[in-house]
Design a protein around this motif. Structure first.
Motif, mmCIF file in Angstrom:
data_model
loop_
_atom_site.group_PDB
_atom_site.id
_atom_site.type_symbol
_atom_site.label_atom_id
_atom_site.label_comp_id
_atom_site.label_asym_id
_atom_site.label_seq_id
_atom_site.Cartn_x
_atom_site.Cartn_y
_atom_site.Cartn_z
ATOM 1 N N TYR A 292 2.134 -36.800 7.350
ATOM 2 C CA TYR A 292 1.914 -36.899 8.805
ATOM 3 C C TYR A 292 1.689 -35.388 9.296
ATOM 4 N N LEU A 293 1.219 -35.551 10.596
ATOM 5 C CA LEU A 293 0.825 -34.273 11.181
ATOM 6 C C LEU A 293 2.022 -33.774 12.229
ATOM 7 N N VAL A 294 2.571 -32.729 12.427
ATOM 8 C CA VAL A 294 3.317 -32.397 13.216
ATOM 9 C C VAL A 294 2.833 -31.634 14.435
ATOM 10 N N LEU A 295 3.043 -32.003 15.784
ATOM 11 C CA LEU A 295 2.490 -31.298 16.921
ATOM 12 C C LEU A 295 3.831 -30.831 17.512
ATOM 13 N N SER A 296 3.729 -29.489 17.912
ATOM 14 C CA SER A 296 4.747 -28.948 18.735
ATOM 15 C C SER A 296 4.267 -27.963 19.563
ATOM 16 N N THR A 297 5.365 -27.736 20.639
ATOM 17 C CA THR A 297 5.101 -26.777 21.692
ATOM 18 C C THR A 297 5.634 -25.606 21.110
ATOM 19 N N VAL A 298 5.320 -24.427 21.586
ATOM 20 C CA VAL A 298 5.793 -23.070 21.011
ATOM 21 C C VAL A 298 7.420 -23.025 21.149
ATOM 22 N N HIS A 299 7.885 -23.350 22.189
ATOM 23 C CA HIS A 299 9.219 -23.189 22.541
ATOM 24 C C HIS A 299 10.094 -24.329 21.596
ATOM 25 N N SER A 300 9.724 -25.463 21.156
ATOM 26 C CA SER A 300 10.225 -26.298 20.424
ATOM 27 C C SER A 300 10.038 -25.758 18.813
ATOM 28 N N ALA A 301 8.958 -25.114 18.449
ATOM 29 C CA ALA A 301 8.761 -24.435 17.173
ATOM 30 C C ALA A 301 9.661 -23.284 16.886
ATOM 31 N N LYS A 302 10.438 -22.744 17.823
ATOM 32 C CA LYS A 302 11.365 -21.628 17.418
ATOM 33 C C LYS A 302 12.446 -21.953 16.290
ATOM 34 N N GLY A 303 12.348 -21.225 15.431
ATOM 35 C CA GLY A 303 13.304 -21.361 14.325
ATOM 36 C C GLY A 303 12.658 -22.247 13.102
ATOM 37 N N MET A 304 11.537 -22.622 13.199
ATOM 38 C CA MET A 304 10.908 -23.843 12.417
ATOM 39 C C MET A 304 9.727 -23.105 11.615
ATOM 40 N N GLU A 305 9.300 -23.327 10.500
ATOM 41 C CA GLU A 305 8.103 -22.826 9.699
ATOM 42 C C GLU A 305 7.579 -23.966 9.176
ATOM 43 N N TRP A 306 5.973 -23.755 9.179
ATOM 44 C CA TRP A 306 5.392 -24.840 8.287
ATOM 45 C C TRP A 306 4.236 -24.021 7.369
ATOM 46 N N ASP A 307 3.839 -24.552 6.179
ATOM 47 C CA ASP A 307 2.857 -23.986 5.324
ATOM 48 C C ASP A 307 1.588 -23.479 6.065
ATOM 49 N N THR A 308 1.111 -24.567 7.156
ATOM 50 C CA THR A 308 -0.300 -24.071 7.718
ATOM 51 C C THR A 308 0.054 -24.394 9.203
ATOM 52 N N VAL A 309 -0.379 -23.495 10.024
ATOM 53 C CA VAL A 309 -0.201 -23.588 11.644
ATOM 54 C C VAL A 309 -1.587 -23.533 12.067
ATOM 55 N N TYR A 310 -1.767 -24.313 13.039
ATOM 56 C CA TYR A 310 -2.860 -24.304 13.913
ATOM 57 C C TYR A 310 -2.606 -24.168 15.400
ATOM 58 N N LEU A 311 -3.042 -23.049 16.049
ATOM 59 C CA LEU A 311 -2.775 -22.597 17.420
ATOM 60 C C LEU A 311 -3.923 -23.112 18.290
ATOM 61 N N LEU A 312 -3.776 -23.734 19.236
ATOM 62 C CA LEU A 312 -4.842 -24.139 20.079
ATOM 63 C C LEU A 312 -4.908 -23.378 21.315
ATOM 64 N N ASN A 313 -6.147 -23.242 21.880
ATOM 65 C CA ASN A 313 -6.478 -22.913 23.242
ATOM 66 C C ASN A 313 -6.050 -21.302 23.304
ATOM 67 N N VAL A 314 -6.549 -20.442 22.518
ATOM 68 C CA VAL A 314 -6.074 -19.183 22.624
ATOM 69 C C VAL A 314 -6.854 -18.267 23.416
ATOM 70 N N VAL A 315 -6.828 -18.680 24.795
ATOM 71 C CA VAL A 315 -7.796 -18.141 25.667
ATOM 72 C C VAL A 315 -6.974 -18.046 26.870
ATOM 73 N N ASP A 316 -7.230 -16.919 27.691
ATOM 74 C CA ASP A 316 -6.972 -16.631 29.004
ATOM 75 C C ASP A 316 -6.795 -17.833 29.909
ATOM 76 N N GLY A 317 -5.739 -18.167 30.423
ATOM 77 C CA GLY A 317 -5.566 -19.050 31.073
ATOM 78 C C GLY A 317 -4.532 -20.340 30.533
ATOM 79 N N SER A 318 -4.788 -20.346 29.133
ATOM 80 C CA SER A 318 -4.018 -21.155 28.414
ATOM 81 C C SER A 318 -2.707 -20.376 27.747
#
Length: 311
Positions: A184-210
């Motif tokens: 299964y795939l894990v979707l998470s906000t950054v706040h909820s990801a604190k203290g957690m780690e994954w083998d591979t992380v995809y960070l979406l919308n790395v643009v100003d405004g987001s």
């Protein structure tokens, strides 16, 4: 932000890919999204009592009892939406009643074109969204995403078939934590990801405004908080980290093949010092819908070559 995964969640559900989400409601679980879908469902099927009741209760003074009375009277008139004009709503809902009746009649008309229907429904719903929910601006962004998504479907029937009021279990509506042998795939906000780690992380919308958020612009303390969140996001990956910076954001309310867009600016957090440690890869969608080879920016169609081949 939880809303950044809206379109991704829809696509995962369509493809039957299970996922779990930490931080915020799943897109189709959000009340304001259900409200707008219910409006479209009632217009599509006048006998859909569940959708009709939800829409009626958006009006002030229209509780479950009054909504049931309206539906009972409407059922006695063969459920025709046009019969709503002859019904008298509660006094508190009287000012909003004609606009709802007109909208339903317009959307239910057999020859009403599908393009623009979601935008028309969203315009009617906007004042009710602001009255009923907090953070209406953020929720409005979700509805803009829904409007954009609707343009990818050829008809209202197909759109509503894909998006149910209650999402299927395949969309990640799991009864508990997945078993160890489940993929299964894990979707998470950054706040909820604190203290957690994954083998591979995809960070979406790395643009100003987001990233950073548009609401942090102009205030140094908020920008610093966004920078700390960015650091948290980057350090969640154990082996592979992929940052996605879209070049274009498509406007809502256009034809499904429309190309009206604005350009996104790379996040100010991606400084030259950071980019020196990143492998930069560009990818475009080639003709036929399949991504081209990374790093090769090929034109979708060479019009000049086509014309030369004709003579």
């Amino acid at each position: 932000s939880s809303s950044h995964s809206d379109v991704l969640e829809i696509e995962l559900a369509r493809r039957g890919i299970p996922f779990v989400k930490y931080g915020g409601l799943r897109f189709l679980d959000a009340g304001h999204v259900k409200d707008l879908l219910a409006l479209l469902r009632w217009a599509d099927n006048p006998h859909n009592a569940l959708a009709a009741s939800r829409v009626l209760q958006l009006l002030p003074g229209m509780g479950p009892v009054n909504a049931r009375r309206v539906l009972e009277r409407l059922a006695g008139l063969d459920g025709r939406l046009g019969a709503l004009r002859g019904l008298e709503p509660p006094a508190a809902a009287a000012a909003h009643w004609p606009a709802l009746v007109d909208l339903l009649a317009e959307l239910a008309a057999p020859h009403c074109p599908w393009p623009g229907q979601v935008e028309r429904a969203r315009q009617w719903y906007q004042p009710h969204l602001e009255r009923l929910y907090e953070q209406a601006h953020t929720r409005g962004g979700d509805l803009e995403q829904l409007t954009l998504l609707a343009g990818q479907f050829p008809s209202r029937e197909r759109f509503l078939t894909e998006l149910a009021l209650d999402p299927p279990a395949a969309a990640g509506d799991l009864s508990g934590p997945p078993a160890l042998d489940e993929d299964y795939l894990v979707l998470s906000t950054v706040h909820s990801a604190k203290g957690m780690e994954w083998d591979t992380v995809y960070l979406l919308n790395v643009v100003d405004g987001s990233f950073p958020s548009e609401f942090a612009a102009g205030r140094s303390e908020l920008l610093e908080e966004e920078r700390r969140l960015f650091y948290v996001a980057l350090t969640r990956a154990q082996n592979d980290l992929l940052l996605f910076a879209p070049l274009q954001f498509y406007r809502t309310g256009q034809h499904r093949h429309g190309d009206v867009h604005v350009y996104g600016g790379r996040s100010r957090f991606l400084t030259d010092a950071v980019l020196a440690h990143v492998q930069r890869v560009a990818s475009v969608v080639a003709v036929g819908g399949e991504p081209s080879s990374p790093g090769r920016l090929e034109p979708r169609l060479d019009v000049g070559a086509r014309l030369r081949d004709m003579w």
